[in-house]
Scaffold this active site. Structure first.
Site, PDB file in Angstrom:
ATOM      1  N   HIS A 341       2.716  -9.180   4.098  1.00  0.00           N
ATOM      2  CA  HIS A 341       1.274  -8.192   4.343  1.00  0.00           C
ATOM      3  C   HIS A 341       1.694  -7.038   4.542  1.00  0.00           C
ATOM      4  O   HIS A 341       0.671  -6.050   4.506  1.00  0.00           O
ATOM      5  CB  HIS A 341       0.631  -9.028   5.620  1.00  0.00           C
ATOM      6  N   ASP A 345      -2.491  -6.940   0.627  1.00  0.00           N
ATOM      7  CA  ASP A 345      -3.584  -7.515   1.317  1.00  0.00           C
ATOM      8  C   ASP A 345      -4.276  -8.805   0.649  1.00  0.00           C
ATOM      9  O   ASP A 345      -3.867  -9.105  -0.347  1.00  0.00           O
ATOM     10  CB  ASP A 345      -4.329  -6.459   1.732  1.00  0.00           C
TER      11      ASP A 345
END
Length: 370
Positions: A341, A345
């Protein structure tokens, strides 16, 4: 302990293949060494007699430390590339033991050759001999010994889970036409090629194409920058007798489905037989795990550090689905993605999954195998 690259700082003695008093020839397999990259057979750099084992089985020592003493009359020469039995895909170049200091021409007695660097190794943490792992039964419990390979796998998983912020996503894929194509071609393919045509090469072909469209999934985190990989080298997770192995198909985007099938068969076979080479586990940029072969429908894989993601292909199953307001029975498969992450995204990871999905659902009777 031979150096195998900057990212590997220590290794564990798995098994000594020679014992004190044994005669060894140059390039004879001398000892198995386990690192977080690969399990290696380290060859003897010289011919002579093994005098003393310094690092015992199960002991973890820093790279460059002395592990044995050999008496020999000859000068050490570089050994060939070691054989790899297990690894993660980012292993460094093959180790080449350096020569010892030259013996003066006037010397008439053998030198003892230490399997180490020509220069004394840099100071590091003290090594403490570790007894070989032993299983034991206590009351109504059984404690299984942790093998060096299992310990390395555990450490790699902890590193990935603690250093990479994992996020997860899943999509369903309608592979009805893919199943029909594979069923139509599998017997002829087996006769022509001598190997099975599975669903995995179709998935790898789709993943390779999707990585081209979504390069931030073919990447790694560099603290103050993101490293985008120019080559698409797909690691494939293989359950080997010693533990999880991830050999690499280099430049997977350049191979046909048939070519990918051969690469999978070759690497998986050699991984299970312990015949991988060091280069077979180097340079992976993204990993695919066919957990569906184990009957799994949904899984949450741990990323192969330091890559940006890992995809699992799940079990191929017939399910009722709605098509044009009607219920139909279709062959379906789930794709599960764990991604870093820090790098991506939901938008980027979703675009990647949708790209893989579209490519698999586009397979039909006219899709070329070669």
């Amino acid at each position: 302990m031979p150096h195998v690259g900057e990212s590997v700082v220590e290794g564990t003695i798995g098994k000594w293949l020679k014992q004190p008093g044994d005669r060894v020839e140059r390039f004879d397999p001398l000892v198995e060494v386990v690192t977080d990259k690969v399990t290696m057979e380290v060859p003897s750099p010289v011919a002579g007699q093994l005098l003393r084992i310094i690092a015992t089985e199960g002991e973890t020592v820093p790279m460059g430390a002395a592990i044995a003493e050999v008496e020999t009359d000859e000068r050490a020469t570089p050994a060939p590339a070691v054989q790899a039995a297990a690894a993660s895909p980012t292993a460094p170049p093959a180790p080449v033991p350096p020569p010892p200091p030259a013996t003066p021409a006037t010397s008439t007695t053998p030198m003892s050759y230490l399997i180490t660097n020509a220069q004394p190794p840099a100071a590091g943490p003290a090594t403490v001999p570790v007894p070989a792992p032993v299983s034991e039964t206590i009351a109504d419990e059984e404690r299984l010994a942790i093998t060096p390979v299992r310990r390395m796998i555990a450490e790699a998983m902890v590193r990935s889970a603690s250093q990479i912020p994992h996020a997860w996503s899943m999509v369903e894929v309608d592979i009805n036409e893919l199943v029909a194509l594979r069923n139509r071609e599998r017997h002829a393919f087996r006769q022509r090629e001598g190997i099975n045509l599975t669903y995995l090469p179709f998935a790898l072909k789709a993943v390779a194409g999707a990585l081209k469209d979504n390069p931030t999934l073919n990447a790694s985190w560099g603290d103050d920058h993101i490293v985008l990989k120019r080559r698409i080298n797909l690691g494939i997770a293989v359950a080997a007798p010693t533990g999880l192995v991830v050999p690499v198909i280099h430049d997977a985007d350049r191979l046909s489905i048939a070519g990918l099938a051969h690469a999978i068969d070759d690497l998986a076979g050699r991984a299970r037989s312990g015949a991988l080479r060091l280069e077979d586990v180097q340079g992976g940029t993204f990993t695919v795990n066919n957990t569906g072969a184990l009957g799994s429908s949904i899984s949450g894989p741990i990323i192969n550090h330091p890559q940006a993601g890992i995809l699992t292909t799940e079990a191929v199953q017939q399910r009722p689905v709605v098509i044009n307001d009607a219920i139909a029975i279709r062959w379906m498969m789930n794709l599960c993605l764990s991604f870093d992450h820090r790098i991506n995204d939901g938008e980027e990871s979703g675009a990647f999954l949708q790209s893989v999905k579209r490519r698999l659902e586009a397979v039909d009777g006219d899709t070329p195998i070669y």
